[in-house]
Enzyme design. Structure first.
Site, PDB file in Angstrom:
ATOM      1  N   HIS A  37      23.931   7.600 -17.671  1.00 15.70           N
ATOM      2  CA  HIS A  37      24.911   7.174 -16.668  1.00 15.70           C
ATOM      3  C   HIS A  37      26.205   7.935 -16.913  1.00 15.70           C
ATOM      4  O   HIS A  37      26.750   7.912 -18.025  1.00 15.70           O
ATOM      5  CB  HIS A  37      25.141   5.662 -16.815  1.00 15.70           C
ATOM      6  CG  HIS A  37      26.061   5.054 -15.805  1.00 15.70           C
ATOM      7  ND1 HIS A  37      25.662   4.661 -14.546  1.00 15.70           N
ATOM      8  CD2 HIS A  37      27.386   4.766 -15.891  1.00 15.70           C
ATOM      9  CE1 HIS A  37      26.700   4.141 -13.901  1.00 15.70           C
ATOM     10  NE2 HIS A  37      27.746   4.182 -14.684  1.00 15.70           N
ATOM     11  N   ASP A  41      30.055   8.504 -15.751  1.00 13.70           N
ATOM     12  CA  ASP A  41      31.148   7.856 -15.020  1.00 13.70           C
ATOM     13  C   ASP A  41      32.226   8.852 -14.635  1.00 13.70           C
ATOM     14  O   ASP A  41      32.938   9.363 -15.496  1.00 13.70           O
ATOM     15  CB  ASP A  41      31.783   6.767 -15.905  1.00 13.70           C
ATOM     16  CG  ASP A  41      30.896   5.546 -16.027  1.00 13.70           C
ATOM     17  OD1 ASP A  41      30.647   5.088 -17.154  1.00 13.70           O
ATOM     18  OD2 ASP A  41      30.449   5.053 -14.973  1.00 13.70           O
ATOM     19  N   MET A  49      35.704   9.491 -12.818  1.00 12.06           N
ATOM     20  CA  MET A  49      36.884   8.713 -12.407  1.00 12.06           C
ATOM     21  C   MET A  49      38.004   9.669 -11.992  1.00 12.06           C
ATOM     22  O   MET A  49      38.257  10.670 -12.677  1.00 12.06           O
ATOM     23  CB  MET A  49      37.376   7.853 -13.581  1.00 12.06           C
ATOM     24  CG  MET A  49      36.332   6.880 -14.079  1.00 12.06           C
ATOM     25  SD  MET A  49      36.966   5.973 -15.520  1.00 12.06           S
ATOM     26  CE  MET A  49      35.505   5.014 -15.934  1.00 12.06           C
ATOM     27  N   HIS A  75      27.905   8.079 -11.382  1.00 13.68           N
ATOM     28  CA  HIS A  75      28.653   6.966 -10.772  1.00 13.68           C
ATOM     29  C   HIS A  75      30.011   7.491 -10.346  1.00 13.68           C
ATOM     30  O   HIS A  75      30.872   7.756 -11.194  1.00 13.68           O
ATOM     31  CB  HIS A  75      28.778   5.852 -11.819  1.00 13.68           C
ATOM     32  CG  HIS A  75      29.574   4.657 -11.350  1.00 13.68           C
ATOM     33  ND1 HIS A  75      30.019   3.687 -12.230  1.00 13.68           N
ATOM     34  CD2 HIS A  75      30.002   4.280 -10.130  1.00 13.68           C
ATOM     35  CE1 HIS A  75      30.672   2.763 -11.556  1.00 13.68           C
ATOM     36  NE2 HIS A  75      30.695   3.103 -10.285  1.00 13.68           N
ATOM     37  N   GLY A 106      36.812   1.480 -14.326  1.00 14.33           N
ATOM     38  CA  GLY A 106      37.885   2.326 -14.850  1.00 14.33           C
ATOM     39  C   GLY A 106      37.872   2.445 -16.361  1.00 14.33           C
ATOM     40  O   GLY A 106      38.350   3.433 -16.918  1.00 14.33           O
ATOM     41  N   GLY A 140      34.176  -1.019 -22.497  1.00 14.87           N
ATOM     42  CA  GLY A 140      34.586  -2.012 -23.487  1.00 14.87           C
ATOM     43  C   GLY A 140      35.210  -3.276 -22.931  1.00 14.87           C
ATOM     44  O   GLY A 140      35.842  -4.030 -23.666  1.00 14.87           O
ATOM     45  N   GLY A 174      29.014  -2.812 -16.882  1.00 18.01           N
ATOM     46  CA  GLY A 174      30.305  -3.273 -17.421  1.00 18.01           C
ATOM     47  C   GLY A 174      30.139  -4.501 -18.302  1.00 18.01           C
ATOM     48  O   GLY A 174      29.786  -5.573 -17.820  1.00 18.01           O
ATOM     49  N   GLY A 175      30.365  -4.315 -19.602  1.00 19.47           N
ATOM     50  CA  GLY A 175      30.255  -5.443 -20.538  1.00 19.47           C
ATOM     51  C   GLY A 175      28.837  -5.925 -20.754  1.00 19.47           C
ATOM     52  O   GLY A 175      28.605  -7.063 -21.176  1.00 19.47           O
TER      53      GLY A 175
END
Ligand code: DX5
Ligand code: ZN
Length: 261
Positions: A50, A52, A54, A83, A186, A189, A217-218
Site C-alpha cells: 500500500h 500512500d 499525499m 492510495h 494524512g 500511527g 488506519g490504526g
C-alpha cells in the site's frame, strides 16, 4: 495475457473467493532501507504493498510521489495498491499508472470538492444531504473510475470517517476496491475509529463478495479481528507491521490472526 489485463487481474485476485490480505503501508517503512524492507516483506509472504500519496492539500501532510512508486516498481513484482490522498486526483491517474500502480484508489471527498470548491469536504466529510446538492458528483466519479479501467488499472474509491458510507452505493459495481478510512487521512500511527466497522458491514452487504474491501488506519493486533469480522478483506497496516524488530515476525503474527477464522 497483456500487461494491462495481468495488472488488473492480479489486483482483483487480492480479495477474490473470500481471501483476506494484509497490505503493508510503506509510509511506515524505513525509507533509508526501502529495498531491504521490501525484500523482508516478500520473504514474509506479503502479496501487495500500500503506497500512500499525499499532496499537503487534500491532507495536511506530504509523503512521496512518482519517483518512489517507480523505484518500488523496479524493486518488486508485488501488487502495488496506490492510495491517492490528492485534490483533483484524476490529473495524476496516468502518471501513477505509468509509474507502476496496479490499483489506484482515490477519495470521493476530492470529487465533491471539485464539484463545489470551498466546502472543504476533504476535512469535514460528505453527507447524504451534501451529495444530493452535488448534481455532477456521480458522473464525475463514474468517469474517473472508468478512466482508471481504460488505463488497465484496477480502481478504488475511499471515504474518510465523517463521510456517509451510503454515498458509495452507485459506484460499487464499478469498484475493484473500496477503502474505508478508520482515521482521518494524512498520518500513520493514529488510533482506530470504530465507526469503520459499521461502514465495512454496510459495504460488504451491498457489494460483490469478490470486491476487495479495505480498511486503513490504526489497524493492528487489537483492532484486526473487528475489521475481519466486519467483512474487510484488505487490511492496510503501517505501524503494526513495521513497529517491531522483525517485519517477518510481526507480519506472521498478524496474518495468523487474520486467517484464523
Ligand atoms: C493514512 C494512510 C494509512 C496509514 C496507515 O493517511 O492512508 O495508509 O499509512 O498507517 P497505520 O497503520 O500506522 O495507521
Ligand atoms: Zn492509505
Amino acid at each position: 495475457m497483456t500487461e494491462r489485463c495481468s495488472s488488473m487481474t492480479r489486483y482483483q485476485s487480492l480479495g477474490k473467493g473470500g481471501k483476506r490480505v494484509i497490505l503493508p503501508s510503506l509510509l511506515a517503512c524505513d525509507f533509508a532501507n526501502l529495498e531491504r524492507d521490501i525484500r523482508e516483506l516478500e520473504r514474509a509472504g506479503v502479496e501487495g504493498l500500500h503506497l500512500d500519496i499525499m499532496d499537503g492539500h487534500f491532507v495536511p501532510n506530504l509523503s512521496f510521489g512518482i519517483p518512489v512508486v517507480e523505484a518500488v516498481r523496479r524493486t518488486t513484482d508485488l501488487v502495488l495498491d496506490v492510495h491517492l490522498m490528492l485534490s483533483a486526483p484524476e490529473s495524476y491517474f496516468e502518471a501513477f499508472r505509468k509509474a507502476g500502480a496496479d490499483g489506484i484508489t482515490f477519495h470521493l471527498e476530492a470529487m465533491a470538492d471539485l464539484e463545489s470548491p470551498g466546502r472543504n469536504f476533504a476535512r469535514r466529510g460528505c453527507l447524504r444531504t451534501d451529495a444530493d446538492q452535488l448534481s455532477g458528483l456521480r458522473s464525475r466519479t463514474e468517469t474517473a473510475l472508468e478512466k482508471l479501467h481504460s488505463l488497465g488499472c484496477a480502481c478504488g474509491l475511499s471515504i474518510i470517517p465523517p463521510t456517509d458510507a451510503e454515498l458509495l452505493e452507485p459506484y460499487l459495481p464499478l469498484c475493484d476496491n473500496v477503502l474505508i478510512m478508520s482515521v482521518m487521512p494524512g498520518f500513520g500511527g493514529q488510533k482506530f475509529d470504530p465507526c469503520a466497522k459499521e461502514k465495512l458491514k454496510w459495504v460488504r452487504t451491498h457489494s460483490s463478495p469478490d470486491m476487495l474491501l479495505s480498511v486503513d488506519g490504526g489497524v493492528n493486533e487489537t483492532t484486526l479481528a473487528d475489521c475481519r469480522d466486519s467483512g474487510a478483506s484488505g487490511l492496510v497496516m503501517g505501524t503494526a507491521v513495521f513497529c517491531g524488530s522483525s517485519i517477518d515476525e510481526q507480519f506472521g503474527k498478524l496474518n495468523r490472526e487474520l486467517q484464523a477464522f
